[in-house]
Design a protein around this motif. Structure first.
Motif, mmCIF file in Angstrom:
data_model
loop_
_atom_site.group_PDB
_atom_site.id
_atom_site.type_symbol
_atom_site.label_atom_id
_atom_site.label_comp_id
_atom_site.label_asym_id
_atom_site.label_seq_id
_atom_site.Cartn_x
_atom_site.Cartn_y
_atom_site.Cartn_z
ATOM 1 N N ALA A 149 4.074 14.975 6.681
ATOM 2 C CA ALA A 149 3.383 14.291 5.571
ATOM 3 C C ALA A 149 3.586 12.784 5.658
ATOM 4 O O ALA A 149 2.729 12.005 5.214
ATOM 5 N N SER A 150 4.703 12.368 6.238
ATOM 6 C CA SER A 150 4.946 10.929 6.397
ATOM 7 C C SER A 150 3.957 10.331 7.393
ATOM 8 O O SER A 150 3.616 9.154 7.311
ATOM 9 N N GLN A 190 1.357 11.719 -0.108
ATOM 10 C CA GLN A 190 2.628 10.993 -0.184
ATOM 11 C C GLN A 190 3.004 10.602 -1.612
ATOM 12 O O GLN A 190 4.190 10.562 -1.954
ATOM 13 N N LEU A 207 7.338 9.672 -0.356
ATOM 14 C CA LEU A 207 7.017 9.547 1.062
ATOM 15 C C LEU A 207 6.156 8.298 1.267
ATOM 16 O O LEU A 207 5.557 7.813 0.317
ATOM 17 N N PRO A 208 6.060 7.754 2.447
ATOM 18 C CA PRO A 208 6.550 8.288 3.727
ATOM 19 C C PRO A 208 8.033 8.009 3.968
ATOM 20 O O PRO A 208 8.599 7.082 3.385
#
Ligand code: PLP
Length: 464
Positions: free
Chosen positions: A162-163, A171, A176-177
């Motif tokens: 997902a990052s 995110q 995140l990231p």
């Protein structure tokens, strides 16, 4: 068209009370309830009201062989009867995992040392990142940990993948990231070119942007770049000619590897077995999922170059164990189904079929430009993306808040067609690879009607 508070069926009410749905407008779903699908055949799926839909997204870019493929059902049943499950940890193995690894090595478009199995695209990409970090530590270059991805790229939703995904909702509020991820621009000429910039000029600018990022970060801090040949979830963005060779020249100059995320493009989608062949680049590792088993069962794979597999294994030997792997890594049923899927792709020459029908697909995509809502209609093989615009000449968009792509998706559903509205006011089309020319005709007839209804709606709502 607005979503009204529908009277939910029993099954819809049970769904809304019990299920968290991925990538869904949960407030709207609570009001309208989900459409509940019951069965499928070929390129068609059917809902609980008996309505038929031509599934022109292969259900999230997955079901390459269409629904009801008995050979895959048989392969699963046979393997379940014989040996439903054993793991491959700590000295165990089984024939389906061995044979599938061998088959992937044989068909891969770059030299592959070894293959690692997981269950999803996200897990494959997380494994890619971990193997790159492991390799960097093994080689005595522990600073080489950053991974370069692209805005609009989609690599999954687990923490590391997902990052790298370059889409805000993946995110936002998830903290995140993580700090290892860097993003450069998407190769989107229609949406991202400066006024008057040619495709070749855009390619040169993107290569320079990557070069500048590497210089600013320090080449010795970057482990790899990750890229999809065609950016799927980011809008079905097809890169301009020469993009990947230009990017690879930059990476090669700095000794930075390329992780080729073929989760959407693998197995014939772009008219070659793998998207990297269509777009002219050689990675040193590759992620596969979705069409690997035509999505009949979950399985994904990480293909590593001989050098990468050697380093990973060497580090594991030094430590005493490879501390990575999933219970279901190389699951025998999934591996047996994937082997059968690949055998079918080869026996029926699905790649040849894609090449034969792609000109019709491309011609019908191009004809969508007859509708003034369509600013761009671009395709390769059997994947295409549309940009919806308020004004074609100035490329003026409606704005995401107008939800024009979502409305188009709903009007297409009314016409018996599943397409996918995506961020950037785009529509993706990615039908099962088995689609016939007659079915391509039906797909685009329905899409033309869905677009016409969308145009009528934008006029009625005063959005134009
Ligand atoms: C290119 C690409 N990579 C990775 C993923 C993540 O796969 P999964 O949803 O199986 O984790 C996807 C999912 O759509 C994808 O399109």
């Amino acid at each position: 068209m607005t979503r009204t508070d529908a009277i939910l069926s029993k099954a819809q009410a049970r769904d809304v009370a019990s299920l968290i749905h991925p990538f869904t407008d949960l407030a709207a779903l609570g009001r309208s309830g989900p459409s509940i699908l019951t069965h499928g055949k070929g390129v068609f799926v059917y809902d609980s009201d008996g309505r038929e839909y031509l599934e022109a997204m292969s259900s999230l870019w997955c079901v390459a062989l269409g629904w009801g493929e008995e050979e895959l059902v048989e392969a699963a049943a046979e393997q379940m009867r014989k040996l439903a499950f054993v793991h491959i940890f700590a000295g165990k193995s089984h024939d389906p995992a061995i044979a599938l690894a061998e088959k992937l090595k044989e068909i891969a478009p770059f030299p592959v040392g070894k293959v690692f199995f997981a269950n999803s695209g996200s897990e494959a990409n997380d494994s890619q990142i971990k193997f790159r970090w492991y390799a960097a530590n093994a080689k005595g270059t522990p600073a080489r940990k950053k991974i370069v991805a692209r805005q609009g790229g989609y690599h999954g939703v687990t923490l590391a993948a997902a990052s790298l995904t370059g889409l805000a909702p993946v995110q936002q509020s998830f903290d995140l990231p993580l700090s290892f991820a860097r993003h450069v621009s998407a190769p989107d000429h229609y949406g991202g070119a400066h006024p008057g910039e040619s495709e070749a000029d855009l390619v040169a600018r993107l290569a320079a942007e990557l070069e500048a990022l590497i210089a600013a970060e320090g080449p010795d801090t970057i482990a790899a770049m990750i890229a999809e040949p065609v950016q799927g979830a980011g809008g079905a963005i097809i890169p301009p000619a020469g993009y990947f060779p230009a990017i690879m020249a930059v990476l090669d100059r700095h000794g930075i590897g390329m992780i080729d995320d073929e989760v959407v493009c693998g197995f014939g989608r772009t008219g070659n077995w793998f998207g990297c062949e269509t777009f002219g680049f050689q990675p040193d590792s590759m992620s596969l999922a979705k069409a690997l088993s035509s999505a009949y069962v979950p399985i994904s794979a990480v293909l590593l170059s001989p050098e990468l597999s050697e380093i990973v294994e060497e580090e594991a030997r030094r430590i005493g164990v490879l501390g990575h792997g999933f219970t279901y890594t190389g699951h025998p049923v999934a591996a047996a189904v994937a082997l059968k899927a690949i055998e079918i792709y080869q026996r029926r020459d699905l790649v040849g079929h894609v090449r034969r029908v792609a000109p019709l697909f491309a011609a019908r995509m191009a004809k969508l430009m007859d509708n003034p809502l369509v600013g761009e209609a671009r395709s390769v093989g059997l994947i295409g993306g549309l940009a919806l615009v308020k004004d074609r000449k100035s490329k003026l968009r409606f704005g995401e808040a107008a939800r024009v792509a979502q409305a188009c998706g709903r009007y297409c559903l009314e016409e018996g067609l599943v397409v996918r509205p995506l961020a950037g006011e785009r529509i993706a089309v990615c039908p099962p690879l088995i689609i016939t020319e007659a079915e391509i005709g039906l797909l685009f007839d329905r899409l033309e009607r869905g677009l016409q209804k969308t145009l009528d709606w934008t006029t009625r709502e005063g959005l134009l």
